[in-house]
Design an enzyme around this catalytic site. Structure first.
Site, PDB file in Angstrom:
ATOM      1  N   SER A 176      -4.278  54.842 -30.976  1.00 35.97           N
ATOM      2  CA  SER A 176      -3.935  55.335 -29.577  1.00 35.97           C
ATOM      3  C   SER A 176      -4.135  56.948 -29.551  1.00 35.97           C
ATOM      4  O   SER A 176      -3.909  57.574 -30.803  1.00 35.97           O
ATOM      5  CB  SER A 176      -2.661  54.930 -29.257  1.00 35.97           C
ATOM      6  OG  SER A 176      -1.948  55.707 -28.230  1.00 35.97           O
ATOM      7  N   TYR A 181       6.705  53.243 -30.865  1.00 38.63           N
ATOM      8  CA  TYR A 181       5.162  53.072 -30.726  1.00 38.63           C
ATOM      9  C   TYR A 181       4.390  54.141 -31.171  1.00 38.63           C
ATOM     10  O   TYR A 181       3.300  53.909 -32.015  1.00 38.63           O
ATOM     11  CB  TYR A 181       4.937  52.975 -29.193  1.00 38.63           C
ATOM     12  CG  TYR A 181       3.497  52.821 -28.890  1.00 38.63           C
ATOM     13  CD1 TYR A 181       2.789  51.436 -28.956  1.00 38.63           C
ATOM     14  CD2 TYR A 181       2.754  53.880 -28.528  1.00 38.63           C
ATOM     15  CE1 TYR A 181       1.570  51.412 -28.418  1.00 38.63           C
ATOM     16  CE2 TYR A 181       1.458  53.497 -28.222  1.00 38.63           C
ATOM     17  CZ  TYR A 181       0.644  52.256 -28.096  1.00 38.63           C
ATOM     18  OH  TYR A 181      -0.602  52.000 -28.036  1.00 38.63           O
TER      19      TYR A 181
END
Ligand code: BGC
Length: 267
Positions: free
Chosen positions: A152, A165
């Protein structure tokens, strides 16, 4: 799309929705037989597999929780039994459990690290074991095999309210690079894709209303949200011999999100 992955069976985790689904479809269109992994919603996984069979490829849906060692090993054994081997493994399954840091529970921490980081470790480990066993098959690819980790932009952009995350994706980056360094002499290529904001169920709140979309665009110099197919195309390239000299990179597919857009008018 060129048929560059013929004879190279692929396994994609979390392939029943979002980015994983788009990657599985793109690999299938590019000629790969595909294992569509899912943990819930078998009908959606079966629909992806059926669509790939519609391209004239083989496809099966296999359930496994990627954070569970035994389930991952059973899935790889079944995939290899059905397709003979695997040449492309996309460690994609991921989730968010967002919370302000002082309220984040240990369970939210463990769930995210378990799926996003441990899950990628377990799947990459099973993949490498099979790739080492088989080695290079020059009839289908110059490389012995390819692993693609789904990272990401948050492997590099800190993200308040999402510490679990961001930590998982930072971990994915160094897992990917360390593994790439270790297995390059075996001709196994290991890379990551680092998507920005892509239109998927994980971030519906960020794009569903016009106000949310306008806010999101402040972070995207290219001024459009990413579509799952943008990531599918990148995965086909990283899986194919067109990227044969590429290993150990994070390929940012983010419309410029990592270009510090605030500095376009400040600084
Ligand atoms: C997250 C999304 C977010 C995007 C950009 C992704 O990794 O899962 O929720 O919209 O990063 O911030």
């Amino acid at each position: 799309m060129p048929i560059v992955l013929e004879g190279q069976p692929a396994l994609v985790t979390g392939a029943n929705s979002g980015i994983g689904r788009a990657v599985a479809l793109a690999l299938g269109r590019a000629g790969a037989d595909v294992v569509v992994n899912y943990v819930s919603d078998p009908e959606a996984a079966e629909a992806v597999a059926a669509e790939i069979r519609g391209f004239g490829r083989r496809a099966i849906a296999l359930r496994a929780d990627v954070s569970d060692e035994q389930e991952v090993e059973t899935m790889f054994a079944e995939a290899i039994k059905v397709f003979g081997t695997l040449h492309v493994v996309v460690c994609n399954a991921g989730l968010q459990r967002d919370a302000p840091f002082h309220q984040m529970t240990l369970d939210q921490w463990h769930t995210v690290i378990g799926v996003n980081l441990t899950g990628q470790f377990l799947c990459a480990r099973s993949a490498v074991r099979e790739f080492v066993r088989r080695g290079v098959d020059e009839k289908v690819s110059t490389a012995a095999s390819k692993i693609i980790h789904m990272s990401s932009v948050h492997e590099m952009i800190p993200w308040a309210g999402h510490a679990n995350y961001a930590a998982s994706k930072g971990g994915v980056e160094m897992l990917m690079k360390s593994l790439a360094q270790e297995v390059a002499p075996l001709r196994i290529r290991v890379n990551a894709i680092a998507p920005g904001a892509i239109r998927t169920p994980i971030n519906t709140a960020a794009w569903q209303t016009p106000d949310a979309y306008a806010d999101l665009m402040k972070l995207v110099p290219y001024k459009r949200i990413g579509e799952p197919a943008d990531i599918g195309q990148a995965a086909v390239w990283l899986a194919s011999d067109a990227s044969d000299y590429v290993t150990g990179i994070s390929l940012f597919v983010d419309g410029g999100m990592t270009l510090f857009p605030g500095f376009a008018s400040g600084g």
